[in-house]
Design a protein around this motif. Structure first.
Motif, PDB file in Angstrom:
ATOM      1  N   GLY A  21      98.486   1.285  66.723  1.00  9.05           N
ATOM      2  CA  GLY A  21      99.295   2.215  65.958  1.00  9.05           C
ATOM      3  C   GLY A  21      99.964   3.303  66.775  1.00  9.05           C
ATOM      4  N   ASP A  22      99.600   3.403  68.067  1.00 10.76           N
ATOM      5  CA  ASP A  22     100.309   4.351  68.933  1.00 10.76           C
ATOM      6  C   ASP A  22     101.771   3.933  69.081  1.00 10.76           C
ATOM      7  OD1 ASP A  22      98.033   5.837  69.356  1.00 10.76           O
ATOM      8  OD2 ASP A  22      97.664   5.112  71.391  1.00 10.76           O
ATOM      9  N   VAL A  23     102.597   4.889  69.462  1.00  9.05           N
ATOM     10  CA  VAL A  23     104.020   4.628  69.686  1.00  9.05           C
ATOM     11  C   VAL A  23     104.365   5.078  71.096  1.00  9.05           C
ATOM     12  CG1 VAL A  23     106.391   5.133  68.989  1.00  9.05           C
ATOM     13  CG2 VAL A  23     104.594   4.895  67.248  1.00  9.05           C
ATOM     14  N   LEU A  24     104.992   4.187  71.852  1.00  8.97           N
ATOM     15  CA  LEU A  24     105.524   4.531  73.162  1.00  8.97           C
ATOM     16  C   LEU A  24     107.018   4.787  73.020  1.00  8.97           C
ATOM     17  CD1 LEU A  24     103.749   1.924  75.465  1.00  8.97           C
ATOM     18  CD2 LEU A  24     103.459   4.395  75.549  1.00  8.97           C
ATOM     19  N   ALA A  25     107.451   5.975  73.403  1.00 12.08           N
ATOM     20  CA  ALA A  25     108.871   6.309  73.372  1.00 12.08           C
ATOM     21  C   ALA A  25     109.471   6.040  74.739  1.00 12.08           C
ATOM     22  CB  ALA A  25     109.064   7.767  72.989  1.00 12.08           C
ATOM     23  N   LEU A  26     110.637   5.416  74.726  1.00 11.86           N
ATOM     24  CA  LEU A  26     111.372   5.137  75.972  1.00 11.86           C
ATOM     25  C   LEU A  26     112.810   5.543  75.711  1.00 11.86           C
ATOM     26  CD1 LEU A  26     111.075   3.796  78.828  1.00 11.86           C
ATOM     27  CD2 LEU A  26     112.011   1.729  77.765  1.00 11.86           C
ATOM     28  N   GLY A  27     113.154   6.776  76.067  1.00 16.84           N
ATOM     29  CA  GLY A  27     114.464   7.287  75.708  1.00 16.84           C
ATOM     30  C   GLY A  27     114.619   7.276  74.196  1.00 16.84           C
ATOM     31  N   GLU A  28     115.617   6.551  73.707  1.00 19.51           N
ATOM     32  CA  GLU A  28     115.839   6.451  72.268  1.00 19.51           C
ATOM     33  C   GLU A  28     115.166   5.234  71.646  1.00 19.51           C
ATOM     34  OE1 GLU A  28     120.007   6.728  71.455  1.00 19.51           O
ATOM     35  OE2 GLU A  28     120.196   8.739  72.319  1.00 19.51           O
ATOM     36  N   LEU A  29     114.394   4.510  72.442  1.00 25.95           N
ATOM     37  CA  LEU A  29     113.694   3.327  71.939  1.00 25.95           C
ATOM     38  C   LEU A  29     112.275   3.673  71.505  1.00 25.95           C
ATOM     39  CD1 LEU A  29     114.671   0.711  74.675  1.00 25.95           C
ATOM     40  CD2 LEU A  29     115.834   1.167  72.500  1.00 25.95           C
ATOM     41  N   ARG A  30     111.745   2.838  70.585  1.00 28.84           N
ATOM     42  CA  ARG A  30     110.372   2.979  70.121  1.00 28.84           C
ATOM     43  C   ARG A  30     109.671   1.638  70.262  1.00 28.84           C
ATOM     44  NH1 ARG A  30     109.354   3.504  63.861  1.00 28.84           N
ATOM     45  NH2 ARG A  30     108.260   1.511  64.000  1.00 28.84           N
ATOM     46  N   LEU A  31     108.489   1.673  70.879  1.00 32.66           N
ATOM     47  CA  LEU A  31     107.661   0.480  70.975  1.00 32.66           C
ATOM     48  C   LEU A  31     106.308   0.777  70.343  1.00 32.66           C
ATOM     49  CD1 LEU A  31     109.354   0.656  73.993  1.00 32.66           C
ATOM     50  CD2 LEU A  31     108.544  -1.721  73.903  1.00 32.66           C
ATOM     51  N   ASP A  32     105.986   0.038  69.300  1.00 35.12           N
ATOM     52  CA  ASP A  32     104.725   0.221  68.599  1.00 35.12           C
ATOM     53  C   ASP A  32     103.626  -0.572  69.293  1.00 35.12           C
ATOM     54  OD1 ASP A  32     106.061   1.760  66.715  1.00 35.12           O
ATOM     55  OD2 ASP A  32     106.404   0.062  65.372  1.00 35.12           O
ATOM     56  N   VAL A  33     102.456   0.033  69.420  1.00 31.30           N
ATOM     57  CA  VAL A  33     101.312  -0.602  70.074  1.00 31.30           C
ATOM     58  C   VAL A  33     100.493  -1.351  69.031  1.00 31.30           C
ATOM     59  CG1 VAL A  33      99.201  -0.206  71.386  1.00 31.30           C
ATOM     60  CG2 VAL A  33     101.248   1.173  71.857  1.00 31.30           C
ATOM     61  N   ALA A  52      99.744  -5.790  72.316  1.00 31.19           N
ATOM     62  CA  ALA A  52     101.128  -6.232  72.257  1.00 31.19           C
ATOM     63  C   ALA A  52     101.991  -5.004  72.021  1.00 31.19           C
ATOM     64  CB  ALA A  52     101.326  -7.242  71.132  1.00 31.19           C
ATOM     65  N   LEU A  53     103.261  -5.112  72.367  1.00 34.86           N
ATOM     66  CA  LEU A  53     104.235  -4.051  72.125  1.00 34.86           C
ATOM     67  C   LEU A  53     105.326  -4.595  71.220  1.00 34.86           C
ATOM     68  CD1 LEU A  53     104.683  -2.656  75.742  1.00 34.86           C
ATOM     69  CD2 LEU A  53     103.189  -1.755  73.955  1.00 34.86           C
ATOM     70  N   ALA A  54     105.655  -3.853  70.186  1.00 34.79           N
ATOM     71  CA  ALA A  54     106.710  -4.247  69.253  1.00 34.79           C
ATOM     72  C   ALA A  54     107.894  -3.304  69.433  1.00 34.79           C
ATOM     73  CB  ALA A  54     106.207  -4.179  67.816  1.00 34.79           C
ATOM     74  N   LEU A  55     108.977  -3.842  69.991  1.00 34.06           N
ATOM     75  CA  LEU A  55     110.218  -3.086  70.145  1.00 34.06           C
ATOM     76  C   LEU A  55     110.985  -3.195  68.838  1.00 34.06           C
ATOM     77  CD1 LEU A  55     112.366  -1.579  71.844  1.00 34.06           C
ATOM     78  CD2 LEU A  55     113.141  -3.824  72.662  1.00 34.06           C
ATOM     79  N   VAL A  56     111.112  -2.076  68.153  1.00 29.80           N
ATOM     80  CA  VAL A  56     111.775  -2.060  66.846  1.00 29.80           C
ATOM     81  C   VAL A  56     113.019  -1.179  66.929  1.00 29.80           C
ATOM     82  CG1 VAL A  56     109.657  -2.512  65.568  1.00 29.80           C
ATOM     83  CG2 VAL A  56     110.293  -0.152  66.062  1.00 29.80           C
TER      84      VAL A  56
END
Length: 235
Positions: free
Chosen positions: A130-142, A154-158
């Motif tokens: 449920g953590d979220v990794l921010a990469l600039g304007e992108l979000r990847l859910d853990v 796994a990482l979900a790029l949404v």
């Protein structure tokens, strides 16, 4: 090197990368090392910030990959290296990549200690479901997927495509044709197939693209009809 229209995800060890350009992200895949590990760079097209998923082997090739996505987005640093799980074939170049770039490191909290012991590299960002990794304007859910290892993620790029399609980086937890190896342990298999079903297949659509830790890419739609078969065979 191909972009969106020609992307297949089919790469060979030591060969060129395959690159796809999405509306707000670039994804580049390269095969490295003697065990044909897939490593991925995700880049934010707005800011140029980059993420490496699995510094598996061949640090020089991975550092090239970080630079090669620059043709489709602004130049930017490698912000973080995510290790999907503790197995040695997924972290052989971690120390060299971090030494060269100063990137942060992230991994599932339950695998972090083992990764640090194997590499001597501190996991600066231990990850929980449920953590979220921010990469600039992108979000990847853990997404924590228990079974292949205790801390596999796994990482979900949404939100990277106007169509709403998601992109999953699954490490060794989901492949074309089945879930990851659980060494014949029924409890570990039950855990992994349960998490993959509930946390991936029940949360994301059939058009979701899957980038595994080895071999060819797939989609959830291509694999969904086989879930009952996988569960019945026990691997």
């Amino acid at each position: 090197m191909s972009t969106t229209s020609g992307y297949t995800g089919d790469v060979r060890p030591g060969g060129p990368p395959d690159v796809r350009v999405l509306d707000r992200a670039v994804v580049a895949k390269r095969s490295v090392g003697p065990t044909d590990n897939a490593a991925y760079v995700v880049a934010c097209r707005a800011t140029g910030l980059r993420m490496l998923v699995d510094a598996a082997a061949d640090a020089s090739l991975l550092l090239e990959l970080v630079e090669q996505v620059g043709e489709a987005c602004p130049t930017g640093p490698l912000a973080v290296v995510v290790t999907t799980h503790r197995h040695r074939d997924h972290l052989g170049a971690l120390a060299d990549v971090v030494d060269a770039t100063g990137a942060r490191t992230a991994a599932g909290a339950d695998d972090a200690e083992a990764i640090e012991g194997a590499t001597g590299v501190e996991v600066t960002d231990p990850l929980l479901d449920g953590d979220v990794l921010a990469l600039g304007e992108l979000r990847l859910d853990v997404v924590h997927l228990r079974g292949h290892t205790p801390g596999s993620v796994a990482l979900a790029l949404v939100g990277a495509e106007d169509s709403g399609r998601s992109h999953l980086f699954t490490g060794d937890s989901l492949f074309p044709g089945g879930v990851g190896n659980t060494q014949g342990d029924p409890a570990r298999f039950a855990s992994l197939i349960g998490d993959v079903t509930a946390r991936l297949f029940e949360q994301y659509g059939d058009d979701t693209w899957v980038y595994p830790g080895h071999g060819r890419d797939t989609t959830l739609g291509a694999e969904r009809p086989h879930l009952a078969e996988w569960r019945a065979r026990g691997w």
